[in-house]
Design an enzyme around this catalytic site. Structure first.
Site, mmCIF file in Angstrom:
data_model
loop_
_atom_site.group_PDB
_atom_site.id
_atom_site.type_symbol
_atom_site.label_atom_id
_atom_site.label_comp_id
_atom_site.label_asym_id
_atom_site.label_seq_id
_atom_site.Cartn_x
_atom_site.Cartn_y
_atom_site.Cartn_z
ATOM 1 N N LYS A 197 0.852 -1.178 0.000
ATOM 2 C CA LYS A 197 0.000 0.000 0.000
ATOM 3 C C LYS A 197 0.890 1.231 0.000
ATOM 4 C CE LYS A 197 -3.645 2.415 2.447
ATOM 5 N NZ LYS A 197 -4.594 2.418 3.574
ATOM 6 N N ARG A 207 -10.300 10.321 1.469
ATOM 7 C CA ARG A 207 -10.141 11.060 2.734
ATOM 8 C C ARG A 207 -11.325 11.993 2.941
ATOM 9 N NH1 ARG A 207 -3.781 11.208 3.075
ATOM 10 N NH2 ARG A 207 -3.531 8.951 2.902
ATOM 11 N N GLU A 234 7.080 -6.673 1.125
ATOM 12 C CA GLU A 234 5.938 -6.567 2.048
ATOM 13 C C GLU A 234 4.948 -7.706 1.831
ATOM 14 O OE1 GLU A 234 5.262 -4.721 4.579
ATOM 15 O OE2 GLU A 234 6.246 -2.768 4.414
ATOM 16 N N LYS A 249 -2.102 -1.660 -3.828
ATOM 17 C CA LYS A 249 -2.982 -0.495 -3.812
ATOM 18 C C LYS A 249 -2.177 0.788 -3.800
ATOM 19 C CE LYS A 249 -6.065 1.724 -0.581
ATOM 20 N NZ LYS A 249 -6.583 1.743 0.757
ATOM 21 N N SER A 275 -10.038 5.569 -4.931
ATOM 22 C CA SER A 275 -10.945 6.690 -5.204
ATOM 23 C C SER A 275 -10.410 7.665 -6.250
ATOM 24 C CB SER A 275 -11.224 7.426 -3.898
ATOM 25 O OG SER A 275 -10.016 7.860 -3.290
ATOM 26 N N TYR A 314 -15.066 1.054 -7.084
ATOM 27 C CA TYR A 314 -16.331 1.735 -6.816
ATOM 28 C C TYR A 314 -17.319 1.530 -7.967
ATOM 29 C CZ TYR A 314 -13.545 3.691 -3.115
ATOM 30 O OH TYR A 314 -12.728 3.807 -2.006
HETATM 31 C C1 PBG Z 1 -7.182 3.304 5.291
HETATM 32 C C2 PBG Z 1 -7.611 3.250 3.868
HETATM 33 C C3 PBG Z 1 -7.442 4.230 2.879
HETATM 34 C C4 PBG Z 1 -8.040 3.737 1.725
HETATM 35 C C5 PBG Z 1 -8.549 2.483 2.029
HETATM 36 N N1 PBG Z 1 -8.239 2.182 3.344
HETATM 37 C C6 PBG Z 1 -6.909 5.600 2.952
HETATM 38 C C7 PBG Z 1 -5.545 5.904 3.370
HETATM 39 O O1 PBG Z 1 -4.675 5.061 3.531
HETATM 40 O O2 PBG Z 1 -5.333 7.109 3.578
HETATM 41 C C8 PBG Z 1 -8.111 4.458 0.407
HETATM 42 C C9 PBG Z 1 -9.104 3.937 -0.570
HETATM 43 C C10 PBG Z 1 -9.406 4.842 -1.695
HETATM 44 O O3 PBG Z 1 -8.734 5.877 -1.912
HETATM 45 O O4 PBG Z 1 -10.339 4.521 -2.434
HETATM 46 N N2 PBG Z 1 -8.250 3.054 6.168
#
Ligand code: PBG
Length: 336
Positions: A197, A207, A234, A249, A275, A314
């Site tokens: 990630k 956010r 990782e 991700k 997103s 989504y």
């Molecule tokens: C953390 C989390 C995030 C996303 C999923 N789980 C945000 C982050 O790490 O700041 C992002 C997912 C997205 O942008 O669609 N709880």
């Protein structure tokens, strides 16, 4: 022997039926997961930066779960949007916290027709917005956070989550959560590790969606976008710690990492089309710059081609509907 040109790859591209026959990759609804936000407020809230996506309420959630099950998608990934937050993210471990309540509602509504998944991270629940608890100097305390994750895992499993999405990027989080679940006799709970990630600008709209309070960034725990080898490491560590599934991700900007992990992983590899990836395509389409529907399918197929066995997106419901339409048009729909 044949004459020039010896190879005519265009033969296999001459008609829709021929192209379908030789397609190397396909999408299927069962390998799509829909992220769902659930607010503690009384009314659903539109999310301006993720057009077409809204925060559901506990009351509207069952209809979403049923629509997802009817569409044949593989699961929903739940995120809670609490009204109150504190330093340790108490809401994450309280049975009446919004996410744990949402899990109960979704598990009930799904009646086993799809998998109920939950985000296991503290960022929606802490008042400082970090994915973990802070030490005396304001730094994210890795090992103190692991204890919170372990408690959160038990709360989510108790609420009925079948797959826990460990998205906090703390070292040792998979082992810590696996150990806690095993000790509680919950050997049935599946761990989806957000292994690779990255600290990404593409989480911006998310956010907004969770009303994040974060000041600063997550660069001391999420991966540096410059590093591919470290992403593979990782994933390896998480598999050794007991992850059932590993994930990369964001997806689109990290297809090289996805392909590398997919090549070597003995467990399923998923990807999260985040997103910002969604918002970019929607914005470009709204501006008339690209064909929205084709861009959506191409972006998701690209993630599949790079090696994702399943994809969080989504657009999951829309894609599932389109796949069904396509099958109907061809007369190849399989009756369930
Ligand atoms: C953390 C989390 C995030 C996303 C999923 N789980 C945000 C982050 O790490 O700041 C992002 C997912 C997205 O942008 O669609 N709880």
């Amino acid at each position: 022997m044949s004459t020039f040109p010896t190879h005519r790859p265009r033969r296999l591209r001459q008609s829709p039926a021929m192209r379908r026959l030789v397609a190397e990759h396909t999408l299927s609804a069962s390998a799509l997961v829909l992220p769902v936000f659930v607010t503690e407020r009384d009314e659903p809230q539109q999310i301006a930066s993720i057009p077409g996506v809204r925060q559901e309420t506990l009351a509207t959630l069952p209809a979403v779960v049923q629509a997802a099950a009817d569409a044949g998608i593989g699961g929903i990934m739940l995120f809670g949007v609490p009204l109150h937050r504190d330093a340790v993210g108490s809401g994450a471990t309280r049975p009446d916290g919004i996410l744990n309540r949402a899990i109960r509602v979704a598990a009930d509504a799904s009646a086993g027709r799809l998998t109920v998944q939950a985000d296991l991270c503290l960022d929606e629940f802490t008042d400082h917005g970090h994915c973990g608890v802070l030490d005396g100097r304001g730094a994210v305390d890795n090992d103190a956070t692991l204890e919170r994750y372990a408690a959160m895992a038990i709360a989510q499993a108790d609420a009925g989550a079948q797959i826990l999405g460990l998205s906090g990027m703390m070292d040792g989080q998979v082992a810590a959560v696996r150990g806690a679940l095993d000790a509680a006799g919950r050997t049935d709970v599946v761990l989806l590790a957000y292994s690779a990630k990255y600290a990404s600008a593409f989480y911006g709209p998310f956010r907004d969606a969770v009303e994040s309070t974060l000041v600063g960034d997550r660069t001391t725990y999420q991966l540096d976008p410059a590093n591919a080898r470290e992403g593979v490491l990782e994933a390896d560590l998480d598999i050794r710690e007991g992850a059932d599934i590993v994930m990369v991700k964001p997806a689109g900007p990290y297809l090289d990492v996805l392909a590398a992990v997919a090549q070597r992983s003995p467990v399923p590899v998923w990807a999260y089309q985040v997103s910002g990836e969604y918002a970019m395509i929607e914005a470009a389409a709204a501006a008339g710059a690209i064909d929205r529907d084709r861009a959506i399918m191409e972006s998701v197929l690209g993630i599949r081609r790079a090696g994702a066995a399943a994809i969080l997106t989504y657009w999951a419901l829309e894609i599932a509907a389109r796949l069904r339409e396509g099958a109907r048009a061809l007369g190849t729909e399989v009756q369930a």
